[in-house]
Design a protein around this motif. Structure first.
Motif: not given
Length: 347
Positions: A187-189, A219-224
């Protein structure tokens, strides 16, 4: 007071009944002033609440006792640890630190770099906003010495402090694979930051070299943490048989959000899904399920960068211009052996 309402050296001199030159000597060379006059000036300074105009003094002198620190994401506790390391080291050597935050915005980064240059800071420590390893941009400092943090560099002129994040990604993935997990999600962009891209390279390398079939979902995701929670909600909504049995998060904040969503939906960690973070920020061991993670020496990165910069500012050549720390896997309670499907929750 002058027209801006600011107490001036002239005001201090008038109250102390001395010349403006004497006040200047007290501020800059107190040993050149007699004890009686020095006490009179210091008393006037206390009574008037005088604070000298550092920016103007630096402009006149052409140098500064201040260094600039530009963080990438001040809300990430890892970068707070970098700042603590920088400040502890520079303060011990008589430097002061001005900290700013680009908030992962390249235009904001450029603005702060320009302001640092205009304020004549002596040197800079910068955590740059590099969106990918193929798009590393140049740090423009106006000629001041710069230490780049969290970006490995080479060469005889620059200075850098970084972590081998490819190795860190490998550590996380190999740990999960060794526990029997054959369906892993990252998980992470990777397009959001070059270190995340490096971590994913490491994960993919470990999967390719595993010697067994591994399904890797990216799975792309903003780092928050909030993005982590949203991703966790999405995974929780999947049928148990189609969910990955392990998750590797690009940063701890993402992992914390995923953990919150899993626990709220009754998904056991690590019984149903193993979860591994990255960074080892200070409170990961205090979570309801202490987080397995990859440790980065953020404080040591800060102290090393500060030592490099202060050495350069004192005219010395740093022993090493480029330092790369090795990450370490920290195993806690959020990862465990893959469970037979019959023992996993079906919701």
């Amino acid at each position: 007071m002058n027209s801006s309402g600011r107490v001036s050296i002239k005001d201090v001199a008038r109250l102390a009944n001395v010349s403006q030159g004497t006040v200047s000597h007290v501020l800059n060379h107190p040993d050149r002033v007699s004890p009686v006059r020095r006490e009179a000036v210091e008393k006037a300074i206390r009574e008037l609440g005088f604070v000298r105009h550092e920016a103007a003094r630096h402009l006149r002198a052409g140098y500064s006792s201040t260094v600039g620190l530009l963080l990438l994401d001040a809300w990430n506790p890892g970068f707070t640890e970098v700042a603590r390391g920088v400040e502890d080291t520079t303060m011990d050597q008589g430097w002061t630190v001005v900290i700013s935050n680009s908030a992962r915005d390249i235009e904001r980064e450029k603005t702060y770099l320009r302001l640092f240059y205009e304020q004549r800071v002596a040197g800079l420590i910068v955590v740059p906003h590099d969106q990918s390893a193929d798009d590393l941009h140049q740090i423009r400092s106006g000629g001041a010495p710069v230490v780049v943090v969290d970006r490995p560099e080479t060469g005889d002129h620059g200075m850098s402090v970084a972590v081998d994040d490819v190795a860190g990604g490998e550590l996380a993935a190999r740990h999960l694979i060794s526990l029997g997990h054959r369906h892993v999600a990252f998980i992470g962009d990777e397009a959001a930051a070059a270190p995340v891209h490096a971590r994913l390279i490491g994960v993919r390398k470990a999967v390719a070299e595993a010697g067994v079939d591994i399904r890797l979902d990216v799975i792309p995701a903003e780092l928050t943490a909030e993005a982590g929670r949203e991703t966790g909600e999405m995974l929780a909504a999947m049928p148990a048989g189609k969910r990955p049995t392990a998750v590797a998060a690009a940063i701890d904040l993402l992992a914390i959000g995923v953990l919150q969503a899993f626990l709220q939906h009754g998904i056991g960690v690590p019984d149903d899904i193993s979860l591994c973070g990255y960074d080892d920020i200070p409170f990961t061991r205090q979570l309801s399920v202490p987080l397995t993670t990859v440790h980065r020496s953020h404080y040591d990165m800060g102290t090393t960068a500060a030592e490099m910069l202060t050495s350069a500012l004192s005219g010395q050549v740093p022993d090493l211009r480029h330092v790369v720390f090795q990450p370490e896997l920290v195993v806690r309670q959020s990862t465990g052996p893959v469970q037979p499907r019959s023992r996993r929750r079906t919701r």
